[in-house]
Design a protein around this motif. Structure first.
Motif, PDB file in Angstrom:
ATOM      1  N   TYR A 157      64.184  -7.128  22.851  1.00 44.42           N
ATOM      2  CA  TYR A 157      63.462  -6.797  24.080  1.00 44.42           C
ATOM      3  C   TYR A 157      63.174  -5.304  24.061  1.00 44.42           C
ATOM      4  O   TYR A 157      64.008  -4.505  23.616  1.00 44.42           O
ATOM      5  N   SER A 158      62.017  -4.944  24.550  1.00 46.52           N
ATOM      6  CA  SER A 158      61.640  -3.538  24.584  1.00 46.52           C
ATOM      7  C   SER A 158      62.463  -2.788  25.625  1.00 46.52           C
ATOM      8  O   SER A 158      62.494  -3.175  26.806  1.00 46.52           O
ATOM      9  N   GLY A 159      63.118  -1.719  25.167  1.00 52.45           N
ATOM     10  CA  GLY A 159      63.840  -0.883  26.115  1.00 52.45           C
ATOM     11  C   GLY A 159      62.911  -0.237  27.123  1.00 52.45           C
ATOM     12  O   GLY A 159      63.291  -0.008  28.282  1.00 52.45           O
ATOM     13  N   GLY A 160      61.683   0.039  26.700  1.00 51.77           N
ATOM     14  CA  GLY A 160      60.703   0.618  27.618  1.00 51.77           C
ATOM     15  C   GLY A 160      60.405  -0.309  28.775  1.00 51.77           C
ATOM     16  O   GLY A 160      60.251   0.117  29.922  1.00 51.77           O
ATOM     17  N   ASP A 161      60.319  -1.620  28.494  1.00 48.27           N
ATOM     18  CA  ASP A 161      60.084  -2.595  29.562  1.00 48.27           C
ATOM     19  C   ASP A 161      61.333  -2.787  30.412  1.00 48.27           C
ATOM     20  O   ASP A 161      61.254  -2.872  31.640  1.00 48.27           O
ATOM     21  N   LEU A 162      62.484  -2.851  29.755  1.00 43.02           N
ATOM     22  CA  LEU A 162      63.725  -3.183  30.451  1.00 43.02           C
ATOM     23  C   LEU A 162      64.196  -2.074  31.383  1.00 43.02           C
ATOM     24  O   LEU A 162      64.534  -2.317  32.548  1.00 43.02           O
ATOM     25  N   GLY A 210      57.938  -0.596  31.566  1.00 40.93           N
ATOM     26  CA  GLY A 210      56.704  -0.551  30.785  1.00 40.93           C
ATOM     27  C   GLY A 210      56.471   0.797  30.144  1.00 40.93           C
ATOM     28  O   GLY A 210      57.225   1.755  30.340  1.00 40.93           O
ATOM     29  N   THR A 211      55.426   0.832  29.327  1.00 46.34           N
ATOM     30  CA  THR A 211      54.995   2.067  28.666  1.00 46.34           C
ATOM     31  C   THR A 211      53.514   2.285  28.981  1.00 46.34           C
ATOM     32  O   THR A 211      52.685   1.500  28.540  1.00 46.34           O
ATOM     33  N   PRO A 212      53.154   3.311  29.762  1.00 43.37           N
ATOM     34  CA  PRO A 212      54.035   4.346  30.347  1.00 43.37           C
ATOM     35  C   PRO A 212      54.934   3.780  31.436  1.00 43.37           C
ATOM     36  O   PRO A 212      54.703   2.678  31.940  1.00 43.37           O
ATOM     37  N   PRO A 213      56.010   4.529  31.800  1.00 46.01           N
ATOM     38  CA  PRO A 213      56.989   4.050  32.783  1.00 46.01           C
ATOM     39  C   PRO A 213      56.345   3.588  34.084  1.00 46.01           C
ATOM     40  O   PRO A 213      55.442   4.232  34.616  1.00 46.01           O
ATOM     41  N   GLY A 214      56.819   2.422  34.556  1.00 47.33           N
ATOM     42  CA  GLY A 214      56.330   1.872  35.815  1.00 47.33           C
ATOM     43  C   GLY A 214      55.008   1.166  35.731  1.00 47.33           C
ATOM     44  O   GLY A 214      54.507   0.673  36.749  1.00 47.33           O
ATOM     45  N   SER A 215      54.434   1.039  34.542  1.00 40.11           N
ATOM     46  CA  SER A 215      53.104   0.426  34.412  1.00 40.11           C
ATOM     47  C   SER A 215      53.135  -1.088  34.568  1.00 40.11           C
ATOM     48  O   SER A 215      52.140  -1.695  34.991  1.00 40.11           O
ATOM     49  N   THR A 216      54.257  -1.708  34.241  1.00 40.88           N
ATOM     50  CA  THR A 216      54.331  -3.169  34.330  1.00 40.88           C
ATOM     51  C   THR A 216      55.535  -3.651  35.125  1.00 40.88           C
ATOM     52  O   THR A 216      55.708  -4.858  35.307  1.00 40.88           O
ATOM     53  N   GLY A 217      56.380  -2.750  35.548  1.00 43.34           N
ATOM     54  CA  GLY A 217      57.584  -3.163  36.267  1.00 43.34           C
ATOM     55  C   GLY A 217      58.224  -1.988  36.979  1.00 43.34           C
ATOM     56  O   GLY A 217      57.552  -0.999  37.303  1.00 43.34           O
TER      57      GLY A 217
END
Length: 298
Positions: free
Chosen positions: A172-177, A181-188
């Motif tokens: 799992y992507s640490g950026g998402d978890l 998301g990447t950039p931060p906050g873009s998907t969650g």
């Protein structure tokens, strides 16, 4: 056609050689328990056995892939469980801090604990498995997060093949978890930012902004839980695939045994018959060697 003594002797000698070779084959089978030990024994069966062994070897490799995948998912689930515990404690502490009735020493102590919780949360993002950072994507040989919580890895999927043409993602992507998301906050939800915003707000006695982070922690808990739930689904798929592989290997091993292994009682019986035939052929050979010219003049 006249059968001469030489013809008879040659026939007896050939029979002895055939019996000897057959006896040696049976003795080999009795000692090894295998009836096809080299291609010349039975070319067709030997090729079939090679193909079956190749399938078992492939099954062994898939089994290793599955075992590795299960280990990664188990480690990821453990890290996410700890993340959930950290967020739960952060939420509890926030509820205590946003009452507006805490003295300065209590606020300072609360901010210090929140800083520790943030570092613990980031540390879980740097969880390792056999020297690899499991949330770092392809860039998993170095830290996935720096001390500030910036994501240093990639969002790439790591796949394991559990059967021919059947890959399963194990990471799992640490950026998402952690960062949403990447950039931060873009998907969650950017959970690291929620910690930063809370700590800054409490230091400035901005109770309204601090209270707003409660929703962020709730969303963050939901985000981590969603990943944990997905881990369960992937783990179930790997367990099911492992069951199929083990059943396949069991069936193929049985087929190989039927093709390759001897019936030891039958081999012993055949060996006894060959020994009897060999003794009879030796007796016939001895009689032929005793025939003289006078025997043909009678």
């Amino acid at each position: 056609m006249r059968v001469t003594q030489n013809t008879t002797a040659n026939l007896v000698t050939n029979n002895l050689q055939v019996i000897r070779r057959r006896t040696e084959d049976l003795q080999q089978q009795a000692s090894t328990g295998i009836k096809v030990s080299k291609p010349s024994d039975d070319p067709v069966t030997a090729q079939q056995i090679l193909n079956l062994k190749a399938r078992v070897a492939a099954g062994d490799q898939y089994g290793r892939n599955i075992s590795n995948g299960i280990a990664w998912l188990t480690m990821g689930e453990s890290a996410m469980s700890e993340m959930g515990g950290v967020l739960t404690r952060a939420k509890e502490l926030t509820l205590q801090m946003v009452t507006g009735t805490n003295n300065p020493d209590a606020v300072t102590a609360g901010i210090n604990e929140l800083n520790q919780l943030k570092q613990q949360f980031i540390m879980m993002g740097n969880t390792q498995m056999n020297g690899k950072y499991i949330f770092g994507g392809f860039k998993n040989d170095t830290l996935a997060f720096d001390t500030a919580g910036n994501f240093l890895g990639t969002d790439d999927a790591l796949m394991v093949e559990v059967d021919r043409g059947a890959p399963v993602q194990i990471n799992y992507s640490g950026g998402d978890l952690l960062r949403g998301g990447t950039p931060p906050g873009s998907t969650g939800t950017d959970i690291v930012a929620a910690f930063d915003n809370l700590i800054t707000a409490l230091g400035a006695n901005d109770i309204a902004t601090a209270r707003a982070q409660l929703d962020e922690f709730d969303n963050g808990l939901g985000q981590v839980l969603a990943f944990r739930t997905d881990i369960g689904a992937r783990r179930n798929r790997l367990d099911a695939a492992n069951g199929v592989i083990e059943e396949m290997k069991f069936s193929i091993t049985k087929i190989m045994s039927d093709k390759q292994d001897v019936d030891i009682m039958q081999v012993i019986s055949d060996l006894s018959k060959q020994e009897t035939a060999f003794e009879a052929a030796m007796a016939a050979s001895a009689k032929i060697s005793q025939v003289s010219l006078l025997d043909y003049l009678r």
